[in-house]
Design an enzyme around this catalytic site. Structure first.
Site, short mmCIF file in Angstrom:
data_model
loop_
_atom_site.label_atom_id
_atom_site.label_comp_id
_atom_site.label_asym_id
_atom_site.label_seq_id
_atom_site.Cartn_x
_atom_site.Cartn_y
_atom_site.Cartn_z
N ASN A 95 -33.20 13.40 4.93
CA ASN A 95 -34.29 12.91 4.08
C ASN A 95 -33.68 12.59 2.73
O ASN A 95 -33.48 13.47 1.89
CB ASN A 95 -35.38 13.99 3.96
CG ASN A 95 -36.57 13.53 3.12
OD1 ASN A 95 -36.54 12.47 2.50
ND2 ASN A 95 -37.60 14.34 3.09
N ARG A 129 -36.05 10.40 7.72
CA ARG A 129 -37.39 10.15 7.18
C ARG A 129 -37.33 8.84 6.41
O ARG A 129 -36.52 8.66 5.51
CB ARG A 129 -37.83 11.26 6.24
CG ARG A 129 -39.18 10.98 5.60
CD ARG A 129 -39.51 12.01 4.55
NE ARG A 129 -40.79 11.71 3.91
CZ ARG A 129 -40.97 11.62 2.60
NH1 ARG A 129 -39.95 11.78 1.78
NH2 ARG A 129 -42.17 11.37 2.12
N HIS A 160 -47.33 10.67 4.00
CA HIS A 160 -47.20 12.06 4.46
C HIS A 160 -47.47 12.18 5.96
O HIS A 160 -47.85 13.25 6.44
CB HIS A 160 -48.14 13.00 3.70
CG HIS A 160 -47.79 13.17 2.26
ND1 HIS A 160 -48.73 13.21 1.25
CD2 HIS A 160 -46.59 13.29 1.63
CE1 HIS A 160 -48.13 13.36 0.08
NE2 HIS A 160 -46.83 13.42 0.29
N ARG A 205 -47.50 12.04 -10.62
CA ARG A 205 -48.20 10.79 -10.31
C ARG A 205 -49.68 10.92 -10.62
O ARG A 205 -50.28 11.96 -10.44
CB ARG A 205 -47.99 10.41 -8.84
CG ARG A 205 -46.60 9.86 -8.56
CD ARG A 205 -46.38 9.65 -7.08
NE ARG A 205 -45.59 10.71 -6.49
CZ ARG A 205 -45.40 10.88 -5.18
NH1 ARG A 205 -45.94 10.04 -4.32
NH2 ARG A 205 -44.66 11.88 -4.72
N GLU A 208 -41.68 18.89 8.43
CA GLU A 208 -41.36 17.49 8.68
C GLU A 208 -40.03 17.35 9.40
O GLU A 208 -39.85 16.45 10.23
CB GLU A 208 -41.34 16.72 7.36
CG GLU A 208 -42.70 16.61 6.71
CD GLU A 208 -42.63 16.17 5.26
OE1 GLU A 208 -43.24 15.14 4.92
OE2 GLU A 208 -41.97 16.87 4.47
#
Length: 395
Positions: free
Chosen positions: A9, A90, A178, A238, A376
């Site tokens: 990732n 990913r 996600h 964010r 993940e």
């Protein structure tokens, strides 16, 4: 045929990795995991072998390519007898065409590069990781696993913006993100509570990046993120949902450049901007500063609003699931959300919540509330094993 897979990732300042054993179990077995962080500044290599303490090594200046070289070299030194059968990556954006885990070839890489404008802060680094791994292991399949794929195929009303229809046809849609985390939770829910997993569930992925997803039968129906990773909930840095008229005002009346606006929305807003202190929920919860408390209250308030809105898209829900760093570890945030939704019949077990139990609702709750760690990396590993044809895992 390889007996292990590696997951990568790659981000702007770190590269995470995990090493898994290929087998016939539902979930591949983790052997080791870690990351190179501080890329471009003071890189550090942290690794934990399953069951052991983590170790850390300082590295010289390097980029994503160098970080991946360090990771793969460490694996070769630590496990000289294993055979890497595939490497899974990913990738944040798959667009409209890349909607399932894909073995990467040159045309796929070209397609991923075309998507960089849709995810400029993530996609270039994901691609850099793919290219570095292909160069280091040219004969090993590289499998791209997309965060957008889980949300592909939702109804028009959930994907479209109320712009002229030609924009929808051009692919300017609510993609959602996600997805690897949500897919993992959907599959884990079938193991934890298979009856409710087939009904409606709302999952709150709350971390430095945060979003919500409403599922029906384990499939995405609606999600809080949209065209970009800015939409929906406020996050670490964010902004979350914002009136586009405010953005026009900043551009036209305050003379902001596009780069300045991007920096404001991605890097200087969210919990950090509201608190003026930190993007880390742990630091905010430890602070007595009024703005820290206000930032937490804002975060909780908009999670409650989002859950209520998503419940309407699936006609109510049979389970609420908290996951990711804040969702798994912040009893304060979970309590604020669940207590604020008591009008929906949710009841919190305060003692279970304080110890981060797997189920934090009490017996009188209309629907169970779960705390389920996401993984993940395991989801990427499972997809990689299947896409590369190493061994068929149990479904």
């Amino acid at each position: 045929m390889g007996d292990h897979v590696v997951t990568l990732n790659a981000g702007s300042s770190s590269v995470k990795f995990a090493l898994f054993t290929v087998g016939a179990a539902v979930w591949p077995r983790l052997v080791a995991a870690g990351k190179v962080e501080g890329i471009g500044a003071t890189p550090r290599f942290r690794v934990r072998v399953a069951g052991d303490e983590a170790s850390e090594t300082q590295l010289g200046l390097l980029d994503q390519k160098g970080a991946i070289a360090e990771i793969l070299a460490w694996i070769e030194r630590a496990y000289p007898d294993i055979a890497i059968g595939a490497i899974g990556h990913r990738v944040v954006h798959g667009g409209l065409r890349l909607t399932a885990p894909t073995v990467v070839d040159d045309p796929t890489l070209a397609a991923l590069r075309e998507l960089i404008p849709l995810a400029p802060l993530h996609q270039p680094y994901n691609i850099a990781g793919l290219e570095a791994a292909r160069q280091a292991f040219p004969h090993v399949p590289q499998v791209a696993c997309f965060d957008t794929a889980f949300h592909h195929g939702r109804a028009f009303v959930d994907e479209a913006y109320a712009l002229p229809y030609s924009y929808y046809e051009r692919g300017l849609r609510r993609f959602g993100f996600h997805g690897l985390s949500y897919e993992y939770i959907a599959r884990r829910m079938r193991e934890i509570d298979p009856i409710r997993a087939e009904g409606g569930a709302i999952v709150a992925h709350l971390g430095n990046g945060a979003s919500l997803c409403a599922m029906k039968g384990g499939r995405s129906v609606a999600t809080s993120m949209g065209f970009s990773t800015l939409d929906g909930l406020a996050m670490g840095t964010r902004c979350g949902q914002i009136d586009p008229g405010l953005l026009l005002y900043l551009l036209q009346s305050e003379g902001m450049s596009a780069d300045e606006l991007s920096r404001l929305l991605y890097d200087d807003s969210g919990l950090l901007g509201l608190s003026g202190l930190s993007s880390d929920m742990r630091a905010l919860e430890a602070s007595n500063a009024p703005r820290a408390g206000a930032a937490i209250d804002y975060f909780i308030h908009h999670i409650k609003m989002g859950i209520a809105a998503l419940a309407a898209t699936i006609g109510g829900f049979d389970a609420l699931v908290f996951t990711a760093g804040i969702g798994e570890r912040s009893a304060r945030v979970r309590a604020g959300v669940v207590d604020g939704l008591d009008w929906l019949g949710l009841k919190l077990d305060n003692e279970a919540n304080m110890r981060d139990a797997g189920k934090i609702s009490d017996a009188m709750s209309r629907a169970p509330v779960f705390v389920t760690p996401t993984n993940e990396e395991a989801m990427i590993a499972r997809h990689t094993i299947e896409a590369a044809g190493l061994e068929r895992v149990v479904t």
